[in-house]
Scaffold this active site. Structure first.
Site: not given
Lengths: 508, 435
Positions: B44, B109-111, B165, B311
């Protein structure tokens, strides 16, 4: 490998060497039984295992799994029901065969819905865990080899190299313990619970698991296999259901209340009407106490209440004459006149004593029946207060009965976990001031009998109640439901209700 | 660097997808060597168009078809989802419940916004060179654990385009991991627990697991520069109160008294450390200074991103668009002056782990800067050979821009995957005795 072991087994059977078939006291139930058995054995095996699983469920809630009291009680039950209870290497053939066959029969009954599968899986896993942990290290090793669980034990050199890491990563393992126990190299997927909590040393995608944690991993395997098997069984169910001999039996397994039905009493006539008020406070379960109170207050009960309470009274020993007098006296105080009573209500009381119409001697409702069917609506007082009352109201009621706040908290906790019968058991313990109720509650009349026994200083329980042979009674459609948290495949309405309740209680 | 105007995106994107986006290696990556049947076709993609129009369950018959579609649709943003049981663009024809995600890379996912409680320089979407170190620390800690502990080989770390990142773990076995196993990995990598109402978010038990010890070793390399100098965590009474709140009482009180007498964060931290060490020598178990370091610097992961197979995560080499729709041109210009500080229009580029400490998020090319570079290179007088094929022209194009090193990184990553596959094939055929 499987092929040869099956051939070996067949050969063993032919050769009469029964031990080959069941080399271990426990198994993963990978191969279904292939012999023929009588319908009688089919049914009795299944009922016994169902009993066992229900005991396991109850023990699991009332005690810490693996604690001494848990183990003692479970072992006693296993012996009583003639299942393998210890890893005896010698001739345990009959018990192991029963274990094997009964497991597969219950799969048929319990694969049918998500709830049933979940319940069955949970109890079977608890059973497996207990038995696995009862094995000696030696037998455990043999069993693991037998089921091809490829856990590579790490060699001494590697262990020494990693000794420090192993000892700081594995709880409870100082250097000397690391040196003495075996460690296994296991894939991460097999050791998920240990790995996620950082309770194990991992390196290069493998977890280094001490022998004593192997049971977690073995259990995961078992759960995965059984879960898949249940899904598969569900798909092949239609063909089994078409067998007319099995259909009713399987239905009853997931519906049945397997215990005494309190219909045949040897104590009829031993209760006088004057005693009922006092008895309702001392020895009635909460549902009946509530019904009696409502009857006295309102001089009336609706049909659901009359049935539930009336049959209960029959069960504790009220004769038909007493019952008629009891109800009439109370109803007359209300809006009903004598004439109306005789014409309407009296008939139905006689009916429930088996003196009218079909003349079936109706049996008092079990807890399961009360909990699962015919929920009360506005103006009703029947049902199970732990199941049907709003918790706040339940709390107030218990407070008015002078139950201690900590006791009430415990009851409410059980209610929240949907263990309604256990909540009632707790109520018993609190009102009788005992630590352990001493029995597994699943019938209001059982509550009454046990209470009376306790209060009169331990009268002998009548033998016919504890091992009732009245299995035929379960064919009576009126009582076909069993203990509280066992989900049943009864009418869809009951199921959705239960789900609705789950949603209500599972706050997160 | 060119000013980025969001209204200009519709003109820039076609150039980007025709001349800059690395379709070649991208397609090779997601095909995974064609080993599993239809792997690419079952993947997808989701496209975000102008005005936040969102198209999910896009799927393509081949990388070439994807390329054509990208050049036709010119999405503002590309997300990558899972490999499904059926072609995602046909999911409506499939019986409900049968359409299921089957495999996906393990992603992280590091925000930066998750660190707001320990950043004093910026907050929410802002980042600066001072707090970017947190990302560096996060990458180092997690990458080490992925390789050494989880035994993973193929990871692609990507700058998310704005304030964080992403990591894409692409090993064959890992792509098959269940949600439970992914969640377990996140839990293994998590130490900072608790939300707004928790003061102390890291508590270590004893003995300390090697994962934690090794992570502390990473933090120590950066702690002085980041926390003591950059964030100056012990620079003033208000600031050091926050740190002292994390310590046990027997350390807190004496330090409270002595801190004013020291002259800067460095000295105060030394004192703190010394005192903690002394407590340990006296027999009291505990690593309070580690707990402080970890609470300030340890990576914070979002389990929801990693756990679910379905996800969607922003694709590498996706543009970071500015949200907000169309604006009047003059307004747009005054906005862009502010935007220079934010990371609008930046490309999500791969990170070079060998040069991680030198990475500057503000030096990452934006789509407008790249297009400007192309213009400049084109007017350099190089003749365009009419007979040149499109892919060749594109190769020369991106090589003329600052995107080049990033595409090379990406190609090296894809080559790594390919050579591992070759090695595996050889190994298998050796085992089977095929010659």
């Amino acid at each position: 490998m499987e092929f040869s072991s099956r051939a070996r087994q067949r050969h063993a059977r032919l050769a009469g060497d029964r031990r080959e078939q069941y080399p271990h006291s426990l198994q993963f139930y990978l191969e279904p039984p292939t012999e023929s058995i009588s319908l009688v054995e089919f049914e009795s095996f299944a009922v016994d295992r169902l009993r066992l699983l229900k005991v396991i469920e109850n023990l699991g809630v009332s005690h810490v799994r693996g604690s001494d009291v848990y183990k003692t009680k479970l072992e006693a039950e296993l012996r009583k029901l003639k299942f393998p209870y210890r890893a005896l290497v010698e001739d345990d053939y009959e018990a192991r065969r029963k274990d094997h066959i009964s497991h597969f029969i219950l799969r048929l009954a319990y694969c049918q819905s998500e709830d049933l599968r979940r319940w069955f899986l949970q109890q079977e896993m608890d059973l497996f865990r207990y038995r696995f942990n009862e094995l000696t290290e030696n037998l455990m090793q043999k069993f693991l080899e037998h089921v091809n669980l490829s856990f590579e034990a790490i060699g001494e050199d590697l262990k020494n190299e990693l000794a420090n890491e192993l000892s700081v990563s594995t709880p409870g393992f100082n250097m000397s313990k690391v040196k003495e126990q075996m460690f296994y190299k296991v894939g991460l997927a097999d050791a998920v619970d240990l790995f996620r909590a950082r309770k194990v040393f991992i390196k290069d995608g493998f977890a280094y698991v001490p022998f004593k944690e192997i049971d977690v991993i073995v259990l995961n395997h078992y759960r995965t296999k059984l879960s898949k098997a249940l899904a598969l069984t569900a798909r092949s169910l239609p063909s089994i259901q078409s067998d007319e001999r099995l259909q009713p039996l399987l239905n009853h397994l997931s519906h049945s209340y397997v215990g005494p039905d309190y219909s045949v009493q040897n104590n009829t006539g031993k209760i006088s009407l004057e005693q009922i008020d006092a008895l309702s406070v001392k020895s009635f379960p909460l549902c009946m106490r509530q019904l009696h109170r409502a009857l006295r207050d309102n001089h009336h009960l609706r049909h659901g209440g009359r049935m539930q309470y009336g049959l209960f009274l029959k069960g504790i020993g009220l004769t038909l004459e007493q019952a008629l007098e009891f109800w009439k006296k109370e109803f007359i105080r209300g809006k009903v006149d004598a004439d109306k009573f005789d014409k309407g209500y009296a008939y139905s009381i006689r009916h429930s004593y088996g003196k009218e119409g079909r003349r079936t001697d109706y049996t008092p409702y079990s807890c399961m029946k009360i909990i699962m069917s015919n929920p009360p609506s506005q103006g009703d007082y029947h049902g199970c207060p732990f199941r049907h009352s709003d918790p706040e109201l339940l709390k107030q009621k218990l407070q008015s009965y002078k139950i201690s706040p900590s006791g009430i908290a415990q009851v409410l906790e059980l209610v929240k976990g949907m263990h309604f019968q256990l909540a009632c058991q707790k109520y018993f313990e609190l009102t009788h001031d005992v630590d352990d109720i001493g029995f597994s509650l699943n019938h209001p009349n059982q509550y009454f009998i046990e209470s009376q026994k306790l209060l009169s200083g331990g009268r002998e329980p009548k033998k016919e109640f504890s091992n009732s042979g009245n299995f035929q009674q379960k064919n009576n459609s009126q009582e076909s439901i069993n203990s509280s948290s066992t989900p049943t495949s009864s009418n869809a309405k009951a199921d959705t209700e239960l789900e609705g309740l789950e949603a209500y209680f599972t706050e997160d | 660097m060119a000013r980025f105007e969001p209204a200009a995106l519709p003109e820039l994107l076609p150039v980007f997808y025709r001349r800059l986006f690395p379709h070649g290696p991208y397609g090779r990556w997601l095909s995974y060597g064609g080993v599993a049947k239809n792997y690419f076709q079952l993947r997808e993609f989701s496209f975000t168009l102008r005005d936040d129009v969102y198209l999910r369950f896009q799927s393509f018959g081949s990388p070439q078809e994807l390329e054509r579609e990208l050049q036709k649709i010119n999405p503002y943003k590309i997300d990558i989802g899972a490999v499904y049981s059926h072609r995602p663009n046909q999911h409506n024809t499939v019986h409900l419940g049968a359409f299921q995600p089957q495999e996906k890379e393990l992603v992280f996912d590091i925000d930066m916004t998750d660190y707001d409680d320990v950043r004093t320089c910026c907050s929410s979407a802002d980042i600066c060179s001072k707090c970017w170190t947190l990302m560096t620390i996060a990458v180092r800690i997690i990458d080490r654990a992925l390789v050494e502990d989880l035994g993973v080989r193929h990871r692609l770390w990507v700058y998310s385009g704005r304030r964080g990142v992403h990591c894409w773990v692409c090993d064959d076995a890992v792509r098959k991991w269940s949600p439970a196993l992914r969640a377990a990995a996140v839990e293994y990598l998590s130490l900072v627990k608790g939300g707004a109402d928790t003061v102390k978010k890291v508590t270590l038990s004893h003995p300390v697991h090697p994962f934690i010890r090794r992570s502390v070793a990473v933090v120590e390399k950066y702690f002085e520069e980041f926390a003591l100098l950059g964030q100056d965590i012990l620079g003033s009474p208000e600031k050091w109160a926050k740190v002292l709140a994390l310590l046990p009482e027997e350390l807190r009180e004496p330090l409270q008294a002595e801190f004013p007498r020291k002259k800067d964060s460095l000295q105060r931290w030394e004192l703190l450390r010394a005192r903690a060490e002394r407590e340990r020598e006296r027999g009291r178990a505990g690593w309070p200074e580690w707990e402080v370091m970890l609470q300030l610097c340890f990576p914070r992961l979002d389990v929801n991103v990693s756990k679910g197979l379905g996800h969607l995560l922003k694709s590498p080499f996706s543009v970071h668009p500015k949200t907000g729709g169309t604006r009047a041109k003059s307004q747009a210009i005054s906005e862009t002056r502010k935007l220079d500080k934010t990371n609008a229009g930046r490309i999500s580029v791969p990170l070079d782990l060998q040069r991680l400490d030198q990475f500057d998020p503000f030096a990452v090319p934006t789509i407008s800067s790249l297009c400007q570079e192309l213009d400049a290179a084109g007017s350099d007088g190089e003749q365009e050979d009419g007979a040149e094929t499109e892919p060749k022209r594109r190769t020369r194009d991106y090589r003329r821009t600052s995107l080049a090193p990033y595409v090379r990184l990406f190609e090296r990553f894809v080559e790594g995957l390919e050579s591992a596959r070759r090695g595996e094939r050889i190994r298998r055929s050796d085992l089977q005795g095929d010659f």
